[in-house]
Each structure stands twice: as C-alpha cells, then as structure tokens.
Design a protein around this motif. Sequence first.
Motif, PDB file in Angstrom:
ATOM      1  N   ASN A   1      -7.590  -4.709   1.142  1.00 57.53           N
ATOM      2  CA  ASN A   1      -6.206  -4.942   0.695  1.00 57.53           C
ATOM      3  C   ASN A   1      -5.634  -6.176   1.411  1.00 57.53           C
ATOM      4  OD1 ASN A   1      -3.552  -4.052   2.505  1.00 57.53           O
ATOM      5  ND2 ASN A   1      -3.124  -4.236   0.318  1.00 57.53           N
ATOM      6  N   ARG A   2      -5.920  -6.295   2.709  1.00 61.67           N
ATOM      7  CA  ARG A   2      -5.413  -7.463   3.448  1.00 61.67           C
ATOM      8  C   ARG A   2      -6.128  -8.725   2.992  1.00 61.67           C
ATOM      9  NH1 ARG A   2      -5.163  -3.492   7.601  1.00 61.67           N
ATOM     10  NH2 ARG A   2      -7.271  -3.918   8.281  1.00 61.67           N
ATOM     11  N   ARG A   3      -7.423  -8.617   2.747  1.00 60.98           N
ATOM     12  CA  ARG A   3      -8.224  -9.800   2.392  1.00 60.98           C
ATOM     13  C   ARG A   3      -7.885 -10.327   0.993  1.00 60.98           C
ATOM     14  NH1 ARG A   3     -14.773  -9.963   2.955  1.00 60.98           N
ATOM     15  NH2 ARG A   3     -15.144 -11.810   1.727  1.00 60.98           N
ATOM     16  N   TYR A   4      -7.771  -9.394   0.027  1.00 57.43           N
ATOM     17  CA  TYR A   4      -7.572  -9.828  -1.369  1.00 57.43           C
ATOM     18  C   TYR A   4      -6.138  -9.637  -1.864  1.00 57.43           C
ATOM     19  CZ  TYR A   4     -12.686  -9.718  -1.472  1.00 57.43           C
ATOM     20  OH  TYR A   4     -14.023  -9.931  -1.205  1.00 57.43           O
ATOM     21  N   GLN A   5      -5.265  -9.083  -1.006  1.00 56.10           N
ATOM     22  CA  GLN A   5      -3.873  -8.802  -1.409  1.00 56.10           C
ATOM     23  C   GLN A   5      -3.799  -7.855  -2.624  1.00 56.10           C
ATOM     24  OE1 GLN A   5      -0.555  -9.670  -0.090  1.00 56.10           O
ATOM     25  NE2 GLN A   5      -2.078  -9.477   1.527  1.00 56.10           N
TER      26      GLN A   5
ATOM     27  N   LYS B   1      -1.204   5.545   7.406  1.00 57.38           N
ATOM     28  CA  LYS B   1      -1.658   4.159   7.646  1.00 57.38           C
ATOM     29  C   LYS B   1      -1.164   3.189   6.568  1.00 57.38           C
ATOM     30  CE  LYS B   1      -5.741   5.544  10.133  1.00 57.38           C
ATOM     31  NZ  LYS B   1      -7.160   5.521  10.277  1.00 57.38           N
ATOM     32  N   LEU B   2      -0.560   3.722   5.501  1.00 56.25           N
ATOM     33  CA  LEU B   2      -0.113   2.858   4.404  1.00 56.25           C
ATOM     34  C   LEU B   2       1.357   2.451   4.605  1.00 56.25           C
ATOM     35  CD1 LEU B   2      -1.858   4.429   1.281  1.00 56.25           C
ATOM     36  CD2 LEU B   2      -2.781   3.003   3.071  1.00 56.25           C
ATOM     37  N   ASP B   3       1.792   1.423   3.851  1.00 60.48           N
ATOM     38  CA  ASP B   3       3.153   0.891   4.019  1.00 60.48           C
ATOM     39  C   ASP B   3       4.221   1.943   3.725  1.00 60.48           C
ATOM     40  OD1 ASP B   3       1.984  -1.561   4.481  1.00 60.48           O
ATOM     41  OD2 ASP B   3       2.182  -2.238   2.400  1.00 60.48           O
ATOM     42  N   ARG B   4       4.009   2.702   2.654  1.00 61.99           N
ATOM     43  CA  ARG B   4       5.009   3.708   2.255  1.00 61.99           C
ATOM     44  C   ARG B   4       4.308   5.012   1.942  1.00 61.99           C
ATOM     45  NH1 ARG B   4       8.366   2.522  -2.734  1.00 61.99           N
ATOM     46  NH2 ARG B   4       6.857   0.938  -3.356  1.00 61.99           N
ATOM     47  N   VAL B   5       4.959   6.119   2.286  1.00 59.45           N
ATOM     48  CA  VAL B   5       4.421   7.425   1.903  1.00 59.45           C
ATOM     49  C   VAL B   5       5.474   8.097   1.009  1.00 59.45           C
ATOM     50  CG1 VAL B   5       3.564   9.659   2.697  1.00 59.45           C
ATOM     51  CG2 VAL B   5       3.151   7.611   4.085  1.00 59.45           C
TER      52      VAL B   5
ATOM     53  N   ALA C   1      -4.977  -6.432  -9.659  1.00 61.64           N
ATOM     54  CA  ALA C   1      -3.718  -6.513  -8.922  1.00 61.64           C
ATOM     55  C   ALA C   1      -3.510  -5.242  -8.090  1.00 61.64           C
ATOM     56  CB  ALA C   1      -2.572  -6.685  -9.909  1.00 61.64           C
ATOM     57  N   CYS C   2      -4.077  -4.142  -8.559  1.00 62.78           N
ATOM     58  CA  CYS C   2      -3.824  -2.859  -7.879  1.00 62.78           C
ATOM     59  C   CYS C   2      -5.009  -1.905  -8.042  1.00 62.78           C
ATOM     60  CB  CYS C   2      -2.575  -2.220  -8.494  1.00 62.78           C
ATOM     61  SG  CYS C   2      -2.070  -0.694  -7.687  1.00 62.78           S
ATOM     62  N   ILE C   3      -5.272  -1.151  -6.985  1.00 62.73           N
ATOM     63  CA  ILE C   3      -6.265  -0.077  -7.080  1.00 62.73           C
ATOM     64  C   ILE C   3      -5.540   1.259  -7.068  1.00 62.73           C
ATOM     65  CG2 ILE C   3      -8.061   1.149  -5.777  1.00 62.73           C
ATOM     66  CD1 ILE C   3      -9.425  -1.343  -5.312  1.00 62.73           C
ATOM     67  N   LEU C   4      -5.897   2.110  -8.027  1.00 55.24           N
ATOM     68  CA  LEU C   4      -5.355   3.459  -8.077  1.00 55.24           C
ATOM     69  C   LEU C   4      -6.454   4.400  -7.593  1.00 55.24           C
ATOM     70  CD1 LEU C   4      -3.711   3.294 -11.634  1.00 55.24           C
ATOM     71  CD2 LEU C   4      -2.564   3.058  -9.421  1.00 55.24           C
TER      72      LEU C   4
ATOM     73  N   THR D   1       0.864  -1.191   0.000  1.00 55.56           N
ATOM     74  CA  THR D   1       0.000   0.000   0.000  1.00 55.56           C
ATOM     75  C   THR D   1       0.904   1.246   0.000  1.00 55.56           C
ATOM     76  OG1 THR D   1      -0.161   0.028   2.406  1.00 55.56           O
ATOM     77  CG2 THR D   1      -1.883  -1.162   1.230  1.00 55.56           C
ATOM     78  N   VAL D   2       0.647   2.130  -0.941  1.00 55.35           N
ATOM     79  CA  VAL D   2       1.524   3.296  -1.138  1.00 55.35           C
ATOM     80  C   VAL D   2       0.672   4.561  -1.184  1.00 55.35           C
ATOM     81  CG1 VAL D   2       3.172   4.377  -2.727  1.00 55.35           C
ATOM     82  CG2 VAL D   2       3.129   1.885  -2.504  1.00 55.35           C
TER      83      VAL D   2
END
Length: 291
Positions: A252-256, A271-275, A225-228, A41-42
Amino acid sequence: MSKNPMESVIRAEGLGKTYAEGKMHTPVFDGLDLDVKPGETVAIVGASGAGKSTLLHLLGGLDIPTAGEVYVAGHRMSALSDTERGRLRNRSLGFVYQFHHLLPEFTALENVMMPVMLDEKSPVPGRRWVATSIATVCFATLASVRTGHWIFLWLALGLWLAGLLGVGVISYWSGRKKVVAARQRATEILEAVGLGHRVHHKPGELSGGERQRAAVARALVNNPACILGDEPTGNLDDKTAGTVFELMLALNRRYQTSLVLVTHDRSLARKLDRVLELREGRLHQLERSEV
Ligand SMILES: Nc1ncnc2c1ncn2[C@@H]1O[C@H](COP(=O)(O)OP(=O)(O)OP(=O)(O)O)[C@@H](O)[C@H]1O
C-alpha cells in the motif's frame, strides 16, 4: 488508473441492501456512506452477520444495492453495462479473499498474469470490419455483373484476403506482445511479494502463506486503485497472518493502493488508518482506544 488525491477511489452514498427471497426480506443496511481516498487504508469490523461481506460485494460491483450508489474511481457503477462494470472492476479493483481462489492447474506466474491478459482490448477489428468486407464484396459483385468486368470482384476478393492476412499477423504479434508484457509485470509483482523463487510452482506446491501472497500479487497486478479484502488473512496462523498483513501495508505504501479490509482481528485492524464498525446497518468510526 487515476490516483488523483482529490478523487475518491470508492464512494458509497446512501447505500441500502435488503435480500429478498419470496416473502422473506432480510434488510442488511440502509443509508450507509463511505468514502475512501487514494492510498488510504480502512478496516471494516463488526459482528457476524452485520453485513461486512455484503458491503464488500456492493463496493466491488459484484452485487447490486437496493438503494444508493457506489462510485469506483469516479464512475457510477449503476450507470455501467455489465461489460463496462467488469472492465472497471478488473482495472480499478483487486480482490483478496479468505481462501486464495488461485486456479490449481496453473502456476503462480500464470495465475498472476490472468487479470493482465483479460484487461486488454482485442486488437482484432470486430463487427465493423466484417460488415465493411461483406459490403465491399457485394458492391464489387454488383459492379461486375452490371459492367460484365469480373476484375472488380477479383480486386475486392484480393483486397479482402490481404486484409484478412494483415489482421491475422497484427493479432498474432499483439497477442505475443501482450503475453510478454503480462509475464514481465506478473514476475515483477511476484518478486515484490517475495515469491520470485516460486513463480513456476502450482498452488498445491506452495505453503498457505505463499498462496495468499500469490493472491495478493494477483490482486495488485493491474495496479488497481483499491484492494478489497474479505478476511484476507483469516485462513492463516497468527504469525503468517501478521506477515501477509504487513506485506499488504508495505505494498500500500509502495504503490499507493488503497485497502478496504474486512477483518475479525482487531490487532490487525488497528494497523490501518481508519477502523469502521458496521453496526445496525451503518458504519461507525472507532477511536483507537475502542479498537
Ligand atoms: N443471499 C442471501 N440471501 C439472504 N440473506 C443473506 C444472503 N447473504 C447474506 N444474507 C444475510 O445478510 C446478513 C449479512 O451477511 P454477511 O455475509 O454480509 O455478514 P458478515 O458481516 O460478512 O458475516 P460474517 O462475519 O459471519 O462473515 C446476514 O444476516 C445473512 O444471513
């Protein structure tokens, strides 16, 4: 879509964008790199006008960079035709905007079903089938004229009619199967976003938060694969924004599904992995203390 942990879901290499209108050139960025892994998550933050929306458009294949390359699920976007790019976008990416963009005359269920309905290939044989039919009838006519036996032509026409009927039946059944599968998947995902009790409501009959949750469901329905997301909660009050944001993280956790979200709200970004901050045309990773 592949969720191989080694493969980037989105990769931008040396990305550059300059808007050009007549003599006016607006450089937005140059030499920008980004690599998003499955499930990551970015957050993208930056001043107004820094180029955040432009970047999302390029990552989503909605605009073309002036330099560099974007890879989505391993596919080089510039190497694809418009149709292939559209198909890849529909399968591998989901989009959520500040405004929900749901179609007002359709129910939540129908809105969420749409990307699934658009995804499948048409089961009807295309040009090749038409060309074969025409060639067969021409050949049979020629054979009939040459031999004087019209049975060849009648046989060819009979076969062609039987084929036409077969194609009609197949396309009817596969169309029905597609609708049933799309409805089932859309219902499942609407339940996952807490809208199981609102599936038959039109957007005008939903609250702001519910509309945005339906937009999230629509983005997720093809298991991308990704949500923008471009300010996906920017139009909601703080409490509802927090709820929708938490929902996206839970999904995001449920469906990766990876998330790349543009936001002005630093408390949500944290709250996201990277900012990453978009500044002077490049992305700079921020430490937690800087966010
Ligand atoms: N179609 C266009 N033609 C020319 N310039 C453009 C075009 N679209 C955007 N720009 C310019 O490109 C720059 C980046 O715009 P963009 O919308 O990507 O910024 P942003 O970071 O998303 O801004 P905001 O946070 O205010 O939404 C801005 O200076 C804008 O004026």
